[in-house]
Design a protein around this motif. Structure first.
Motif, short mmCIF file in Angstrom:
data_model
loop_
_atom_site.label_atom_id
_atom_site.label_comp_id
_atom_site.label_asym_id
_atom_site.label_seq_id
_atom_site.Cartn_x
_atom_site.Cartn_y
_atom_site.Cartn_z
N TYR A 153 -21.63 40.50 -31.55
CA TYR A 153 -19.98 40.46 -32.26
C TYR A 153 -19.72 39.07 -32.61
O TYR A 153 -20.20 38.02 -31.99
N VAL A 154 -18.79 38.89 -33.76
CA VAL A 154 -18.47 37.86 -34.40
C VAL A 154 -16.92 37.72 -34.65
O VAL A 154 -16.62 38.95 -34.95
N PRO A 155 -16.39 36.66 -34.91
CA PRO A 155 -16.95 35.33 -34.64
C PRO A 155 -17.38 34.79 -33.38
O PRO A 155 -16.60 35.53 -32.37
N ALA A 156 -18.26 34.06 -33.11
CA ALA A 156 -18.56 33.39 -31.77
C ALA A 156 -18.94 31.88 -32.21
O ALA A 156 -19.42 31.67 -33.19
N LEU A 157 -18.66 31.19 -30.97
CA LEU A 157 -19.09 29.78 -31.34
C LEU A 157 -19.72 29.17 -30.20
O LEU A 157 -19.71 29.31 -29.07
N LEU A 158 -20.85 28.45 -30.51
CA LEU A 158 -21.83 27.74 -29.83
C LEU A 158 -21.77 26.09 -30.07
O LEU A 158 -21.69 25.73 -31.31
N HIS A 159 -21.34 25.53 -29.05
CA HIS A 159 -21.02 24.13 -29.09
C HIS A 159 -21.94 23.11 -28.17
O HIS A 159 -21.84 23.49 -26.84
N GLN A 160 -22.19 21.86 -28.43
CA GLN A 160 -22.80 21.11 -27.60
C GLN A 160 -21.96 20.28 -27.03
O GLN A 160 -21.26 19.32 -27.79
N ASP A 161 -21.98 20.16 -25.68
CA ASP A 161 -20.64 19.43 -25.09
C ASP A 161 -21.07 18.19 -24.60
O ASP A 161 -22.36 17.73 -25.12
N SER A 162 -20.48 17.23 -24.08
CA SER A 162 -20.90 16.06 -23.88
C SER A 162 -22.07 15.69 -23.01
O SER A 162 -22.75 14.59 -23.02
N ASN A 163 -22.20 16.68 -22.12
CA ASN A 163 -23.47 16.50 -21.46
C ASN A 163 -24.82 17.02 -21.99
O ASN A 163 -25.86 17.46 -21.65
N ASN A 164 -24.62 17.11 -23.38
CA ASN A 164 -25.83 17.54 -24.30
C ASN A 164 -26.25 19.15 -24.02
O ASN A 164 -27.59 19.25 -24.91
N LYS A 165 -25.69 19.95 -23.32
CA LYS A 165 -25.78 21.14 -23.31
C LYS A 165 -25.25 22.05 -24.00
O LYS A 165 -24.03 21.67 -24.55
N TRP A 166 -25.78 23.30 -24.60
CA TRP A 166 -25.02 23.97 -25.47
C TRP A 166 -24.37 25.36 -24.66
O TRP A 166 -24.88 25.90 -23.76
N TYR A 167 -23.16 25.60 -25.09
CA TYR A 167 -22.46 26.56 -24.59
C TYR A 167 -21.77 27.50 -25.48
O TYR A 167 -21.07 27.29 -26.61
N LEU A 168 -21.67 29.00 -25.17
CA LEU A 168 -21.15 30.00 -26.06
C LEU A 168 -19.87 30.45 -25.69
O LEU A 168 -19.69 30.80 -24.51
N VAL A 169 -18.81 30.83 -26.53
CA VAL A 169 -17.91 31.30 -26.36
C VAL A 169 -17.39 32.44 -27.20
O VAL A 169 -17.98 32.24 -28.48
N GLY A 171 -15.28 34.73 -29.73
CA GLY A 171 -14.23 34.54 -30.73
C GLY A 171 -13.85 33.30 -31.10
O GLY A 171 -13.83 32.05 -30.23
N VAL A 172 -13.34 33.10 -32.30
CA VAL A 172 -12.99 31.94 -32.96
C VAL A 172 -11.82 32.11 -33.98
O VAL A 172 -11.90 32.78 -34.77
N GLN A 173 -10.60 31.77 -33.46
CA GLN A 173 -9.43 31.79 -34.46
C GLN A 173 -9.34 30.26 -34.95
O GLN A 173 -8.82 30.09 -36.34
N ASN A 174 -9.57 29.42 -34.41
CA ASN A 174 -9.50 27.93 -34.70
C ASN A 174 -10.69 27.24 -33.97
O ASN A 174 -10.90 27.37 -32.65
N ILE A 175 -11.45 26.65 -34.92
CA ILE A 175 -12.87 25.96 -34.41
C ILE A 175 -12.29 25.04 -33.31
O ILE A 175 -13.10 24.85 -32.27
N GLN A 193 -10.28 38.61 -32.26
CA GLN A 193 -10.70 39.69 -32.72
C GLN A 193 -12.13 39.42 -32.82
O GLN A 193 -12.38 38.50 -33.64
N GLN A 194 -12.83 40.40 -32.89
CA GLN A 194 -14.35 40.29 -33.23
C GLN A 194 -14.83 41.50 -33.91
O GLN A 194 -14.26 42.55 -33.78
N TRP A 195 -15.89 41.46 -34.56
CA TRP A 195 -16.28 42.60 -35.43
C TRP A 195 -18.12 42.54 -35.10
O TRP A 195 -18.71 41.64 -35.05
N ARG A 196 -18.32 43.79 -35.10
CA ARG A 196 -20.03 43.98 -34.82
C ARG A 196 -20.66 43.31 -36.12
O ARG A 196 -20.51 43.74 -37.26
N VAL A 197 -21.63 42.81 -35.71
CA VAL A 197 -22.78 41.80 -36.92
C VAL A 197 -23.44 43.28 -37.69
O VAL A 197 -23.80 44.09 -37.11
N SER A 198 -23.24 43.10 -38.84
CA SER A 198 -23.88 44.29 -39.91
C SER A 198 -25.08 43.92 -40.20
O SER A 198 -25.64 44.89 -40.61
N GLU A 199 -25.46 42.60 -40.69
CA GLU A 199 -26.55 42.55 -40.88
C GLU A 199 -27.81 42.60 -40.06
O GLU A 199 -27.85 42.27 -38.96
#
Length: 362
Positions: A153-169, A171-175, A193-199
């Motif tokens: 489901y998207v949108p979703a956001l993956l971010h590299q935090d200050s500890n250099n590890k990646w975390y997923l949340v 839903g994305v309304q504002n980056i 809100q999220q939508w199922r990935v169609s591709e």
């Protein structure tokens, strides 16, 4: 002249008129062999690309950037899909425009050509604001990341935090707001809100396509096409009288043509220009003949003897196969560019135009 600008200038000069920078293939057997080798190389490359895209072919170490091989400076990945409303996609792209640390990832484009994905992204770019168009957002196709992080489901956001590890949340309304949610470790809530990935997973699609392709058949077809091209496909009448004319070879610029010294755009993309104007001091010559006509072949041989730089083009290969001349087939695009009406026709550069002589056949 730099390789980039110089290459484009030469491309416009020579390829536009075909004969100008054409290294003719006299040995068609070697040419065909090389063509088949290239077809096989493409098949190997196609398969390798599918394997590299396949999520199952490798597992990413925990916390590793899924796009590290493609974009080393990425710190935030926003997962998208064409199933999302366009206005929401455009809103997120606007936020990511001009940011080298943010990329937008899609899982694939489906069973069609990759051109479909290019058309889709091009349509999106055209709808962005002028500010965003100047520094457009980065869009990639990355099925491995979708598989690794089980993005359905998207949108979703993956971010590299200050500890250099990646975390997923989810839903994305504002980056920036979603990035803050990572920093605050708020992983138990859906941020929009999220939508199922169609591709479909593009790696799976490419693998299936590669398995279905008959590379031997394609190589055979390529050989057949090459033989037909080498034989020549045009039929032009024999010149019945001697005519002297002038031709200015106008060509449409496929890209911005710049001055190699100043970088100034000489001819913007889409404009009509005279290819000889790029090098009016040149002394170029070419002759167009029908290789099936013995007299025209002898004429070309005689012209070549006195003008070693002469380029020979032919409408039909015929006797040229063993005439000892390096020659290339005349295609219809070049015929129109040079305004060839009969054979043999001789062209010699005279500043910014060609002096053209139709030579009467005996």
């Amino acid at each position: 002249m730099t390789p980039a600008t110089g290459g484009r200038i030469l491309s416009a000069l020579w390829l536009a008129a075909c004969a100008f920078c054409f290294e003719a293939k006299a040995d068609d057997a070697a040419f065909l062999s090389d063509l088949i080798r290239q077809q096989k190389a493409r098949s190997v490359q196609f398969t390798k690309e599918a394997e590299q895209l396949t999520a199952g072919s490798r597992r990413l170490p925990a916390g590793q950037n899924p796009t590290m091989e493609e974009l080393q400076h990425t710190r935030t990945v926003v997962f998208l899909s064409r199933s999302m409303p366009e206005q929401i996609v455009l809103g997120l792209l606007e936020q990511g425009a001009g940011r080298k640390d943010v990329v937008f990832a899609y899982r694939g484009w489906g069973n069609g050509s990759v051109e479909e994905m290019f058309d889709y992204t091009d349509t999106l770019y055209k709808k962005l604001s002028q500010r965003a168009k100047k520094n457009p957002p980065n869009i990639i196709v990355q099925p491995a990341a979708f598989a690794e992080y089980q993005i359905t489901y998207v949108p979703a956001l993956l971010h590299q935090d200050s500890n250099n590890k990646w975390y997923l949340v989810q839903g994305v309304q504002n980056i920036n707001a979603s990035v803050n949610a990572v920093k605050e470790r708020r992983f138990n809530q859906r941020l929009s809100q999220q939508w199922r990935v169609s591709e479909p997973d593009q790696a799976d699609v490419m693998r299936r396509q590669a398995q279905k392709r008959d590379w031997n058949k394609e190589a055979a077809q390529a050989r057949q096409d090459a033989q037909a091209a080498l034989a020549g496909r045009l039929n032009l009448p024999a010149a019945a009288e001697r005519k002297i004319t002038h031709v200015i070879p106008y060509q449409m610029a496929a890209f911005d043509i710049t001055d190699p010294k100043t970088g100034k755009v000489l001819y913007p993309r889409g404009t009509r220009f005279n290819v000889l104007a790029l090098d009016p001091a040149g002394v170029r010559g070419l002759v167009v003949i029908d290789g099936r006509n013995a007299w025209q072949v002898r004429f070309a041989q005689a012209m070549k003897k006195y003008h070693p730089d002469l380029v020979v083009l032919y409408t039909r290969l015929g006797r040229l196969d063993d005439a000892g001349l390096n020659a290339a087939p005349l295609d219809d695009r070049t015929r129109k560019l040079l305004q060839v009406k009969a054979v043999p026709t001789y062209y010699r550069q005279n500043g910014k135009h060609f002096d053209v002589v139709e030579v009467k056949n005996p």
